[in-house]
Scaffold this motif. Structure first.
Motif: not given
Lengths: 311, 166
Positions: B18-30
């Motif tokens: 779950n946390f990896d998914d959030a990190t990946a999407q936030l990185t993409t958004n960044s």
């Protein structure tokens, strides 16, 4: 970003879970708070006189879509003229301005005024306009109007709500349920951030006195951008038309031809691309975004304005 | 973000996913929040004696923006000309450009010359200078030619703003 990763066969440390929840919330809230983006249009006013037809002294803008939040947050007026007169810029929205400038009687001395007042651009089908007028006979040797835009990427049909986590501690009797709730809230906030992706910007290209078959070309380094729409305004004698074509790596089908409606009226047309995502090397001129305005008709184009919207 | 719900037991693997998914999407958004835009000045002719007022444009920044590329493109057959573009702070002040003079030039113009063949106008390199145009400060782009008149001249600044947490 999340400071901790969890591995099997180790104790579940709630402080680390909370660290991750707080870090996720911090990142997504910071993202969502960076909701405003700024860009500037530069309208060229070289050669305008106090006696120019009103439409040639008027500069329009409309937002590209009904869901785009666009406002003008500042205007700068720069004039070089050989006469000392007062030039005044008024807005079609009477709550704005006006902006007046007493020029120096020198064609090489800059006269400058600015007004940082907001006015909305509320329509994608009607223009907000700025009109220049002089108090006495005067010719603008050189000059331009810088219009600063602020767009709100959070107000385009998507929710802009952030996220505040409820932390887990030793008294949390249903940790799994609570974590589900918190992770669901985090996921929803991340999705809102993802959806609020269209941070609009605009660039303006002006050409005056474009003769038949003549063209004007601008080149923009590609970089990272997504082109959304081109809007072309045209002032010219009847039966003359002009085409604004936007080409470059990653841009497909972005060209608009506008047919003039006379030398005292402003014609407008828009186009949206079928493909527009650009991620190219700005140092390579072969990847440039190229804006070409061509006079396809039989008469001189008095003024063509091209607004290129992108994010 | 693809959420994997907990079903009775809190496992490290589920937390990590779950946390990896959030990190990946936030990185993409960044990364998606890095957007480039341009200030340009275009002249159809640039003569040696052209008044400054006809070869300059000034603008006030309403937000901080990194300078990515400063470029100059000249089309002419006047091989003897040297064209120079300069970015300055307005009114002679220099403090917001760290007292640097930022200029680029092209010479030996015979056809179309683009300054981007040189790395000197690439302000993205890790070893060269980097700078940011600051909100509220007025900057000025100026172009001039020496030795000969030239035709279509385009001066541009590519700027980058970051609309997401980096």
């Amino acid at each position: 970003m999340m400071p901790h990763r969890f591995v099997d066969l180790s104790n579940l440390d709630m402080e680390k879970v909370n660290d991750n929840l707080e870090a996720g919330a911090r990142d997504v809230n910071r993202n969502l708070s960076k909701r405003y983006t700024y860009s500037s249009l530069i309208y060229n006013i070289d050669g305008i006189t106090d006696g120019s037809t009103a439409v040639l002294r008027t500069f329009p803008i409309r937002r590209p879509g009904t869901n785009n939040a666009v406002e003008i947050c500042g205007v700068e007026l720069v004039i070089f003229t050989a006469t000392a007169v007062t030039w005044t810029l008024t807005c079609s929205d009477s709550t704005w301005g006006p902006l007046s400038l007493l020029t120096t009687a020198s064609a090489t001395t800059e006269s400058y005024a600015a007004r940082n007042q907001s006015v909305p651009v509320p329509s994608s089908s009607a223009d907000v306009t700025f009109t220049l007028a002089a108090s006495a006979a005067s010719t603008v040797t050189a000059g331009y109007i810088v219009v600063h835009l602020r767009t709100d990427r959070g107000d385009q049909g998507s929710s802009h709500a952030g996220y505040t986590p409820t932390l887990v501690d030793s008294a949390s009797s249903t940790a799994g349920s609570l974590l589900d709730t918190e992770l669901t809230a985090l996921a929803a906030a991340v999705s809102r951030d993802t959806a609020n992706a269209v941070d609009l910007r605009c660039e303006c290209f002006t050409i005056r006195g474009l003769v038949t078959t003549g063209s004007a070309v601008w080149r923009l380094p590609s970089g990272v951008r997504t082109v959304h729409q081109v809007t072309q305004y045209l002032v010219s004698p009847v039966a003359t038309d002009a085409t604004a074509a936007i080409t470059g790596t990653g841009i497909v089908g972005l060209s608009v031809t506008t047919t003039a409606t006379g030398s005292t009226a402003r014609a407008v047309n828009t186009d949206t691309p079928t493909s527009s995502a650009i991620v190219e090397d700005p140092m390579d001129p072969n990847d440039d975004v190229i804006v070409t305005v061509t006079n396809d008709g039989a008469g001189t184009v008095d003024m063509a304005l091209v607004l290129l919207w992108f994010s | 973000m693809a959420l994997t719900p907990f079903t009775g037991t809190v496992t490290a693997a589920t937390l990590r996913s779950n946390f990896d998914d959030a990190t990946a999407q936030l990185t993409t958004n960044s990364i998606a929040g890095r957007k480039d835009w341009t200030h340009t000045l275009r002249l159809t002719t640039l003569t040696t004696g052209l008044a400054l007022s006809l070869r300059t444009v000034a603008f006030t920044m309403f937000d901080d923006a990194e300078v990515r590329v400063f470029f100059l493109r000249v089309t002419d057959t006047a091989a003897g000309a040297t064209v120079t573009a300069t970015l300055t702070q307005d009114e002679g002040a220099t403090e917001f450009l760290l007292d640097n003079t930022v200029s680029i030039s092209v010479a030996a113009i015979n056809g179309t010359v683009d300054s981007r063949s040189s790395s000197e106008d690439d302000f993205r390199t890790t070893t060269g200078p980097r700078f940011t145009l600051k909100r509220g400060v007025r900057y000025r782009l100026t172009v001039a030619t020496a030795a000969a008149d030239v035709g279509v001249t385009i001066v541009g600044l590519q700027l980058r703003t970051r609309r997401r947490a980096a």
